[in-house]
Design an enzyme around this catalytic site. Structure first.
Site: not given
Ligand code: TYM
Length: 342
Positions: A126, A205, A208
């Site tokens: 990031k 990957k 966004k």
């Molecule tokens: P976030 O909002 O970026 O993404 C949500 C979920 O989508 C999955 N994901 C993917 N999986 C496979 N391939 C991809 N290209 C891909 N892009 C996104 C992410 O792995 C995620 O599961 N830090 C987390 C949010 C969070 C969270 C939590 C998750 C906050 N607190 C507690 C689990 C438990 C995040 O940024 O996800």
């Protein structure tokens, strides 16, 4: 004896293992979110006591306009309901409705060495992307650990990119339990068949921030345009060149949109089909898969109060769990008034 707890959707929640996952309301849900995580959110809601959070406090690390964040949060609830989360079978919360997530994050911050956070891969990424280097960005995975363990959840459906955060969550739990006693369980990630979905650039990957997404609720023509723009096997230059499905992202995505993907792969290998044919088919299949969900989303969006009702009910449902955990935590760390011995 009757059904095992695992098989029974009606098992009382207090006796079922708990699942928690969070998703940032930072933009439209895309194929990576869906195939990597949301598929499992839906699958796990009947077998576990599942709680899913729209983590607006996390999104504040990148979204700095109040109206935008509020409306993205609303949209993410619609996305999750449309893909199949059912408020009668799982619990949906808005993270900021439960201020104890932030309180527990602070308490965890007191046991976490800064060096653990500085070496987190997502923090480094990031920063390279130019995200403001705020204290919140550094502490981001600490809040994530708090999100999960405030519910004493043991299973966390996520994509592979979140594996380092889950590892850190376990380290934080160990450090906290070491200082204050065995309060929290160590959570484990649960992956889908598509733990890493690659973006339209065929390289990184899908995310966004990389600008390489296929939003699942985009208009059909937009989905067609994005799929047609996908980078395929770079060595397949002419129509007659044999393709390599193992390295072609379009072929890889076909695995999740039909049982006949092996014959599609054979067509590519023998150059019977060209990349354009394979892309056109994929686009139509993606559109078809999400058509009923898009329609459901439109219906839900037309009910102005529904989302807030779902979130209010969710916050009410988790309140006793949060109070019980925080009473235990505050007693251990020494914050708040002395509690009467039970
Ligand atoms: P976030 O909002 O970026 O993404 C949500 C979920 O989508 C999955 N994901 C993917 N999986 C496979 N391939 C991809 N290209 C891909 N892009 C996104 C992410 O792995 C995620 O599961 N830090 C987390 C949010 C969070 C969270 C939590 C998750 C906050 N607190 C507690 C689990 C438990 C995040 O940024 O996800």
């Amino acid at each position: 004896m009757g059904q095992t707890l695992e098989e029974s959707p009606k098992a009382p929640s207090a006796t079922r293992e708990r699942v928690f996952s969070g998703i940032q309301p930072s933009g439209a849900s895309h194929l990576g979110n869906y195939l990597g995580a949301q598929v499992n959110y839906v699958a796990l809601q009947d077998r576990y006591d599942a709680i899913y959070g729209i983590v607006d406090l996390h999104a504040l690390t990148t979204i700095h306009d109040g109206d935008t964040l509020r409306s993205l949060t609303h949209d993410m609830v619609l996305d999750l309901l449309a893909v199949g989360l059912d408020p009668a079978r799982c619990t949906l919360i808005r993270q900021s409705d439960i201020p104890e997530h932030a309180e527990l994050c602070w308490l965890f911050d007191t046991v976490v060495p800064v060096s653990w956070l500085e070496r987190t891969p997502t923090y480094k990424e990031k920063r390279e992307q130019g995200v403001d280097n705020s204290n919140a960005l550094l502490s981001y995975p600490v809040l994530q650990a708090a999100d999960i363990v405030i519910y004493k959840a043991t299973k966390v459906p996520v994509g592979k990119d979140q594996a380092p955060h889950l590892e850190l969550s376990r380290e934080i739990v160990r450090a906290f339990n070491h200082r204050y006693g065995p309060i929290f369980p160590e959570p484990q990630p649960v992956f889908t068949e598509a733990p890493v979905v690659i973006g339209t650039d065929g390289a990184r990957k899908m995310s966004k921030s990389a600008g390489n997404t296929i939003p699942i609720f985009a208009a059909p023509d937009e989905i067609r345009r994005l799929v047609m723009s996908m980078v395929t096997d770079p060595l397949r230059i002419r129509r007659t060149d044999p393709g390599r499905p193992e390295v072609c992202n379009v072929c890889q995505l076909h695995r999740f949109f039909g049982d006949d993907f092996e014959s599609i792969w054979d067509g590519e290998r023998s150059a019977r089909t060209g990349c354009v044919d394979t892309k056109k088919l994929l686009a139509e299949r993606i559109i078809e898969r999400f058509r009923p969900m898009r329609e459901r989303r439109e219906q839900l969006a037309a009910e102005p109060d529904y989302v807030e009702e779902v979130l209010r009910a969710g916050a009410e449902k988790v309140r006793p769990i949060v109070e019980a955990t925080m009473a235990e935590v505050r007693a251990a760390v020494g914050t708040g008034p002395r509690r009467a011995a039970r």
